[in-house]
Write a protein that holds these residues in place. Structure first.
Motif, PDB file in Angstrom:
ATOM      1  N   ARG A  28       0.804  -1.229   0.000  1.00 60.44           N
ATOM      2  CA  ARG A  28       0.000   0.000   0.000  1.00 60.44           C
ATOM      3  C   ARG A  28       0.834   1.274   0.000  1.00 60.44           C
ATOM      4  O   ARG A  28       0.324   2.339  -0.324  1.00 60.44           O
ATOM      5  CB  ARG A  28      -0.932   0.028   1.230  1.00 60.44           C
ATOM      6  N   TYR A  29       2.099   1.161   0.386  1.00 57.22           N
ATOM      7  CA  TYR A  29       2.956   2.339   0.502  1.00 57.22           C
ATOM      8  C   TYR A  29       4.316   2.098  -0.153  1.00 57.22           C
ATOM      9  O   TYR A  29       4.745   0.945  -0.289  1.00 57.22           O
ATOM     10  CB  TYR A  29       3.202   2.698   1.978  1.00 57.22           C
ATOM     11  N   GLU A  30       4.970   3.181  -0.528  1.00 57.75           N
ATOM     12  CA  GLU A  30       6.384   3.111  -0.892  1.00 57.75           C
ATOM     13  C   GLU A  30       7.156   3.153   0.418  1.00 57.75           C
ATOM     14  O   GLU A  30       6.993   4.080   1.225  1.00 57.75           O
ATOM     15  CB  GLU A  30       6.761   4.309  -1.771  1.00 57.75           C
ATOM     16  N   VAL A  31       7.977   2.145   0.694  1.00 62.19           N
ATOM     17  CA  VAL A  31       8.614   2.007   2.000  1.00 62.19           C
ATOM     18  C   VAL A  31      10.129   2.168   1.888  1.00 62.19           C
ATOM     19  O   VAL A  31      10.765   1.588   1.010  1.00 62.19           O
ATOM     20  CB  VAL A  31       8.281   0.639   2.634  1.00 62.19           C
ATOM     21  N   PHE A  32      10.679   2.962   2.816  1.00 61.46           N
ATOM     22  CA  PHE A  32      12.130   3.129   2.939  1.00 61.46           C
ATOM     23  C   PHE A  32      12.521   2.767   4.366  1.00 61.46           C
ATOM     24  O   PHE A  32      11.727   2.888   5.296  1.00 61.46           O
ATOM     25  CB  PHE A  32      12.537   4.576   2.642  1.00 61.46           C
TER      26      PHE A  32
END
Length: 228
Positions: A28-32
């Motif tokens: 659901r998200y772009e994760v770093f």
């Protein structure tokens, strides 16, 4: 790549945990991920991240100090604090440092995911003109509040106080947070203004046959219980 406004930066130096959290959010998200938090701070200031997940204890860094530094610079990026330190004083310290929510380790990934989603919804609601929380509806333009269709007349300060809670449903709010954000007090004070306004607000919000929406958490603060 997903919209950068839906990017989440996880600041956690336990790789097994950070990998699990990243996997939980990746659909659901772009994760770093950052082990020190410094990269996350820079990303937040550059407007490249929507939500920070910050561990209190990082390699070579103090998560609380990083959040305090972020808030001192005027950045309002939502922060979910995570820590094995779960005492009331520890949770309050995390919130006072500028955290928006506090999750105690060990935690279920489903709860972690739900907390991040709640911050994301609140962030999206910052630009909304109508707020909703359970039976409550607040029209920010018309300055009207309804509970299950019943209109509630509020004084300006009561309206601002309720708006603060409606942007944080189910999240612990301390007196200090209310004094700073609703009354703009930036110094220690023994005033009972919060309790007086909350008492008046509750009288207007809760009819005799309705459940109490703003509840006390003894020794901690208050929260808006918008559940059914």
């Amino acid at each position: 790549m997903r919209d950068v406004k839906q990017a989440v930066y996880i600041c956690e130096d336990e790789k097994v945990l950070s990998d699990a959290m990243a996997m939980e959010l990746s659909n659901r998200y772009e994760v770093f991920v950052s082990e020190t938090g410094r990269e996350a701070m820079e990303a937040a200031r550059a407007g490249k991240v929507a939500i920070l997940v910050m561990d209190r204890k990082l390699n070579g860094a103090d998560g609380l100090a990083l959040v305090e530094e972020l808030r001192a610079s005027g950045d309002r990026t939502p922060v979910l604090m995570i820590s094995a330190m779960g005492a009331v004083d520890d949770r309050v310290a995390g919130l006072r440092a500028g955290g928006d929510d506090y999750l105690v380790k060990p935690f279920a990934m489903s709860e972690f995911s739900a907390r991040v989603d709640a911050l994301a919804r609140r962030l999206a609601g910052d630009n909304a003109t109508v707020l909703r929380a359970g039976p409550l509806q607040m029209d920010l333009i018309a300055r009207r509040v309804r509970r299950a269709g019943r209109e509630i007349e509020l004084l300006p300060r009561e309206f601002k106080l309720l708006e603060y809670f409606m942007r944080r449903p189910g999240i612990l709010v301390t007196r200090k947070m209310l004094l700073e954000e609703v009354w703009n007090y930036r110094f220690h004070t023994q005033t009972n203004v919060v309790d007086v306004h909350l008492r008046n607000l509750r009288v207007k919000l809760d009819a005799p046959d309705e459940k109490r929406l703003i509840v006390n958490l003894r020794g901690e603060g208050f929260l808006l219980d918008a559940s059914a």
